[in-house]
Design a protein around this motif. Structure first.
Motif, PDB file in Angstrom:
ATOM      1  N   LEU A   1      -4.221   5.252   0.300  1.00 22.06           N
ATOM      2  CA  LEU A   1      -3.697   3.887   0.416  1.00 22.06           C
ATOM      3  C   LEU A   1      -2.350   3.876   1.130  1.00 22.06           C
ATOM      4  CD1 LEU A   1      -4.566   2.547  -3.158  1.00 22.06           C
ATOM      5  CD2 LEU A   1      -5.748   2.027  -1.012  1.00 22.06           C
TER       6      LEU A   1
ATOM      7  N   GLY B   1      -1.257   1.823   4.534  1.00 23.21           N
ATOM      8  CA  GLY B   1      -0.080   0.962   4.582  1.00 23.21           C
ATOM      9  C   GLY B   1       0.875   1.342   5.690  1.00 23.21           C
TER      10      GLY B   1
ATOM     11  N   LEU C   1       0.821  -1.214   0.000  1.00 28.37           N
ATOM     12  CA  LEU C   1       0.000   0.000   0.000  1.00 28.37           C
ATOM     13  C   LEU C   1       0.851   1.259   0.000  1.00 28.37           C
ATOM     14  CD1 LEU C   1      -2.784  -1.122   2.511  1.00 28.37           C
ATOM     15  CD2 LEU C   1      -2.907  -1.015   0.012  1.00 28.37           C
TER      16      LEU C   1
END
Length: 410
Positions: free
Chosen positions: A364, A368, A212
Motif C-alpha cells: 500500500l 501511495g 496509503l
C-alpha cells in the motif's frame, strides 16, 4: 522552530510512549494486544482528524492559542487516564484527549515554520519535526524509569503536569498572531485560496497518496515491540526498538531534510516514502533481534524524512497562504490510516503472524508513493512588478514567496 520542536516532542512523546504501558494496562483491564492497540489508534487518528479544525484556526488566529489549548488537553488526558476505572476511560483520556490536544498544537506549529522559511524550508521542517524523534527516543525509557519506582497511574499524573508546563513554554515561543501569515489581508487571501486547493484533483491525489503511505508509517510503534516479544526478547529490549526508531528519525529529520534543500524537497520526499515502504521487508524477513534492530534504524531514518518533509511538500504543492488549512486537511488522511491500520493489522498478525500484514502495508505504501509523485508543483500567480509587499516593501520574487525551486518532473 524551538517552540514547534518542544510542542511536537511533548505531544508525540505522550502518544508514542503508550507501548511502555501496554502490558500493565492490558493486565489491569483484562484485554489483549488488539484492545490495547486501540489506544494508539485513537490518539493518532484524533490528532490528525482535529488538524482539519486547528489548521484553519491557526491561519486566522495565529498558532499560539490553539497550541496552548492543545497542550492543556494533553495534560488533562494523562490525568484522566491516571484516574481511569475502566478501559473506556483509558480510551477517552490516553486516546482521544491526548490525540486531540496534540493535533491542536502540531499543525499550527508546523504551518508557522513553513511561513517563516523559504529557501531552507526542508531543513527548518526537519529541525522542528525532530521533536517527534526525540520524544520517541526519550519518553519510553523515561516511562520505564518511573515504572521501576511507581505504578503507571502515578507516572501518567507526573507526565500530565510536565506536558502542561513544557507545552505552555513551546506555545509562547511560536510566532504571535498579527505577524506574517496572520495579518488581516493574508488571512482573507488564505480563506479564498483554501477551498480552491481542496477541490482540486491534485489535492485528492495527494490525500489518497498520504493515506496509503501512512499505512506502513503507523505500524512499528504499534506492533514492533509485540513482534520482538514473539521472538523471545525481554520487554526492555523490545521497547528499546522504539528508542532505535526514535534515534533513526532524529538523524533522518536533520540529515535528510538538510539534503532535501540541495537535491530537491519533492524528490527527497518521494524517495523517503518509497524507502519507508520498502524497509518493511526487513521487518517481515527478520528472524531475531539483529534484524529488528536494523529495520528500526533504517525505518526510523526514512520515516523521519517523510514526517519532516510532508509539511514542506504540502506548502510546495499548494502554496503557503493557506498552509494551515491545507496541511490540516491533508493530515486527516494520516488519521484514517492510524484509526484503521494498527487494530486491523494487529488482528491479522494474531491470525497469520506478522509477515503477511507487514508486507501488505508495504505494498500500500508503494502505491501511495506513486500517487504522491504525480502531485503537481504549485505555480504561484504572477504579481505586478511594481506591487508592494507587506509593510510597503517590494514583494519577494514569486519563487521565494512560494518557497520552492522550479518544478521537478516525475
Amino acid at each position: 522552530m524551538a517552540g514547534a520542536f518542544l510542542l511536537v516532542l511533548t505531544g508525540f512523546g505522550a502518544i508514542y510512549s503508550y507501548a511502555a504501558f501496554a502490558e500493565q494496562i492490558a493486565a489491569d483491564f483484562a484485554t489483549d494486544e488488539v484492545g490495547v492497540s486501540v489506544i494508539y489508534a485513537l490518539s493518532g487518528a484524533s490528532c490528525f482528524f482535529v488538524s482539519a479544525v486547528s489548521g484553519p484556526l491557526a491561519d486566522r488566529l495565529g498558532p499560539r492559542l490553539p497550541a496552548t489549548v492543545g497542550m492543556a488537553l494533553v495534560g488533562l488526558g494523562l490525568l484522566v487516564a491516571a484516574a481511569a476505572g475502566s478501559l473506556v476511560e483509558i480510551y477517552a483520556g490516553y486516546g482521544l484527549l491526548i490525540g486531540v490536544g496534540t493535533g491542536f498544537a502540531y499543525v499550527p506549529a508546523m504551518a508557522a515554520v513553513q511561513r517563516c522559511f523559504t529557501a531552507h524550508r526542508g531543513l527548518a521542517s526537519g529541525i522542528a519535526a525532530s521533536g517527534i524523534g526525540v520524544g520517541t527516543a526519550l519518553v519510553p525509557p523515561a516511562a520505564q524509569a518511573f515504572l521501576a519506582v511507581v505504578d503507571w497511574r502515578a507516572t501518567f499524573a507526573i507526565f500530565g503536569v510536565a506536558a502542561v508546563l513544557a507545552g505552555a513554554v513551546g506555545a509562547m515561543l511560536l510566532e504571535p498572531a498579527g505577524r506574517r501569515g496572520t495579518r488581516r489581508g493574508a488571512t482573507a487571501r488564505a480563506a479564498a485560496e483554501l477551498p480552491v486547493a481542496l477541490r482540486s484533483p491534485a489535492f485528492a491525489r495527494a490525500w489518497i497518496g498520504t493515506l496509503l503511505v501512512s499505512m506502513p508509517a503507523t505500524l512499528p510503534q504499534a506492533m514492533l515491540a509485540g513482534t520482538a516479544r514473539e521472538f523471545g526478547l525481554p520487554r526492555e529490549e523490545a521497547l528499546g526498538l522504539l528508542g532505535l526508531i526514535g534515534l533513526g528519525t532524529i538523524a533522518g529529520r536533520f540529515l535528510i531534510a538538510a539534503v532535501s534543500d540541495v537535491l530537491g524537497r519533492r524528490r527527497t520526499f518521494i524517495a523517503c516514502c518509497a524507502g519507508m515502504a520498502g524497509s518493511l521487508c526487513l521487518w517481515a524477513g527478520a528472524g531475531g533481534a539483529e534484524g529488528l534492530q536494523a529495520f528500526a534504524l533504517v525505518f526510523g531514518a526514512l520515516q523521519g524524512g517523510f514526517v519532516a518533509l510532508l509539511p514542506a511538500f504540502g506548502a510546495d504543492s499548494f502554496g503557503v497562504r493557506a498552509a494551515g488549512g491545507v496541511l490540516g486537511m491533508l493530515y486527516t488522511s494520516r488519521g484514517v490510516a492510524l484509526l484503521l491500520a494498527p487494530p486491523a493489522l494487529a488482528a491479522a498478525a494474531l491470525a497469520t503472524g506478522h509477515a503477511a500484514p507487514v508486507l501488505l502495508a508495504a505494498g500500500l505504501g508503494v502505491l501511495g508513493t506513486v500517487l504522491l509523485a504525480r502531485t503537481p508543483h504549485h505555480a504561484p500567480a504572477a504579481r505586478p512588478r511594481n506591487a508592494e509587499g507587506p509593510g510597503g516593501r517590494p514583494p519577494e520574487p514569486s519563487h521565494r514567496v512560494a518557497g520552492a525551486r522550479p518544478a521537478e518532473p516525475w
